[in-house]
Scaffold this active site. Structure first.
Site, PDB file in Angstrom:
ATOM      1  N   THR A  69       0.856  -1.091   0.067  1.00 56.69           N
ATOM      2  CA  THR A  69      -0.181   0.088  -0.028  1.00 56.69           C
ATOM      3  C   THR A  69       0.968   1.276  -0.124  1.00 56.69           C
ATOM      4  OG1 THR A  69      -1.925   0.989   1.171  1.00 56.69           O
ATOM      5  CG2 THR A  69      -0.397  -0.172   2.618  1.00 56.69           C
ATOM      6  N   LYS A  73       3.196   1.073  -4.253  1.00 56.88           N
ATOM      7  CA  LYS A  73       2.362   0.409  -5.159  1.00 56.88           C
ATOM      8  C   LYS A  73       3.189   0.331  -6.568  1.00 56.88           C
ATOM      9  CE  LYS A  73      -2.073   0.270  -3.205  1.00 56.88           C
ATOM     10  NZ  LYS A  73      -3.358   0.681  -3.350  1.00 56.88           N
ATOM     11  N   GLU A  85      -1.949  -8.657 -15.967  1.00 62.85           N
ATOM     12  CA  GLU A  85      -2.182  -7.909 -17.037  1.00 62.85           C
ATOM     13  C   GLU A  85      -2.771  -6.552 -16.363  1.00 62.85           C
ATOM     14  OE1 GLU A  85      -5.503  -9.661 -19.431  1.00 62.85           O
ATOM     15  OE2 GLU A  85      -5.655  -7.861 -20.597  1.00 62.85           O
ATOM     16  N   GLY A 134      -4.657   9.046  -7.825  1.00 64.22           N
ATOM     17  CA  GLY A 134      -3.604   8.163  -7.431  1.00 64.22           C
ATOM     18  C   GLY A 134      -3.745   6.625  -7.870  1.00 64.22           C
ATOM     19  N   GLY A 135      -3.265   5.580  -7.021  1.00 64.82           N
ATOM     20  CA  GLY A 135      -3.107   4.349  -7.315  1.00 64.82           C
ATOM     21  C   GLY A 135      -4.558   3.714  -7.246  1.00 64.82           C
ATOM     22  N   ASN A 156      -9.401  15.739  -9.598  1.00 64.76           N
ATOM     23  CA  ASN A 156      -8.252  15.719  -8.897  1.00 64.76           C
ATOM     24  C   ASN A 156      -7.582  16.959  -8.953  1.00 64.76           C
ATOM     25  OD1 ASN A 156      -6.444  13.622  -7.497  1.00 64.76           O
ATOM     26  ND2 ASN A 156      -4.852  14.672  -8.896  1.00 64.76           N
ATOM     27  N   ARG A 157      -6.971  17.292  -7.435  1.00 62.88           N
ATOM     28  CA  ARG A 157      -6.462  18.301  -7.256  1.00 62.88           C
ATOM     29  C   ARG A 157      -5.149  18.612  -7.768  1.00 62.88           C
ATOM     30  NH1 ARG A 157      -3.753  17.748  -1.077  1.00 62.88           N
ATOM     31  NH2 ARG A 157      -2.522  16.252  -2.288  1.00 62.88           N
TER      32      ARG A 157
END
Ligand code: NDP
Length: 284
Positions: A69, A73, A85, A134-135, A156-157
């Site tokens: 985490t 990542k 994949e 993000g992830g 998104n910021r």
């Protein structure tokens, strides 16, 4: 005749920082016990600069696999032998699996999310607004597109991460996608089917932080999902319930990606009800 005794458990775990607020161990070990597996899942704080040593340690100690985490990542990829994949498409790994002598990176976040969303609605043809780039947002948006969502709006910021994700969605996944680069309050457009918080806003200890959206624009026909697992009842979850939306909390995604992780590591199909109950018990 006495049976052979074995005091060595099979090891799995999570590497991250921060990690102490991450409840994954509770549900995974509940599943191991329920299915009679003498396995452990350890919650391990690994600082950004210590990832290479931690991965070497896991290999040396014979781990069967581990979750990664924040902030590992993407960084973990250079320590692995190959990618599944979804992980390759997303450029992020949350689940490392030992297959023979090889260490393969998979991504179960998005699939876990889509399995969880599928309990309320089929993503096919749906218009989706996703906060974050993000992830978690990458994983969720790619899997939603693969599951047939018709349009994705990324809010998104920071513009750079948002632009990168929208490019990936348009060019590699070939889905219609737009970016709203803003940290101002966003009004959800009429006609939106699904709204998702995939930022870390609301995560413990900052539990009163609010996703920058106009709560008055949430409508009862919408499905609203929050990825925050701790605490599962976030300000967004409360706002969405008040607006009459159908709501998925962060435990839904967590449990379903955990089911997939256990399947990769052990080969068994774990019972999601047992896992969810274990989490609800610690959060009650
Ligand atoms: P990343 O660090 O990769 O991304 C964080 C995202 O949140 C970025 O888009 C960032 O914007 C945004 N963000 C953070 N703080 C703010 C803020 N104050 N205002 C506006 N935007 C903000 O994290 P991940 O994507 O890996 O994880 C995000 C969350 O998802 C975490 O809380 C994690 O616990 C949760 N998660 C839950 C899972 C589950 O199973 N339930 C699985 C995986 C993750 P910017 O780009 O501008 O920095």
């Amino acid at each position: 005749m006495s049976r052979e005794l074995n005091f060595k458990q099979e090891l799995t775990g999570a590497f991250g920082d921060p990690i102490s607020e991450n409840p994954t161990q509770v549900m995974i070990e509940a599943a191991y016990r329920h299915h009679g597996l003498d396995w452990r899942y350890l919650t391990i704080e690994v600082k950004r600069g210590d990832l290479a040593a931690a991965v070497s340690g896991a290999k040396a100690m014979g781990f069967r696999g581990f979750n990664c985490t924040i902030p590992h990542k993407v960084a973990v990829i250079e320590h692995l032998d190959g990618l599944g994949e979804s992980a390759r498409l997303m450029g992020a790994v949350n689940c490392v699996v030992r297959r023979g002598s090889e260490w393969i990176g998979e991504n179960t976040d998005g699939k876990g999310f889509v399995d969880s969303l599928g309990t309320l609605t089929n993503p096919r043809g749906k218009k989706v607004v996703i906060f974050g780039a993000g992830g978690a947002a990458r994983a969720i948006s790619v899997e939603l597109a693969l599951a047939g969502a018709s349009h994705l709006t990324i809010v998104n910021r920071s513009p750079s991460r948002g632009e990168e994700l929208v490019r990936l969605l348009r060019e590699d996944v070939r889905v219609a996608a737009d970016l709203v680069a803003s940290h101002q309050e966003y009004t959800i457009p009429d006609g939106t089917d699904v709204v998702i918080n995939a930022t870390s806003i609301g995560l413990f200890p900052d539990i009163h932080a609010r996703v920058p959206l106009n709560a008055g624009s949430l409508k009862s026909g919408m499905v609203v999902a929050d990825v925050i697992p701790n605490p599962p009842i976030t300000p967004l979850v409360r706002d969405a319930r008040r607006a009459g939306c159908q709501v998925i909390d962060g435990l839904g995604m967590l449990v379903n990606q955990g089911v997939l992780g256990i399947q990769y590591w052990t080969g068994i199909q774990a019972d999601p009800v047992v896992m969810r109950q274990a989490l609800e018990k610690v959060f009650s």
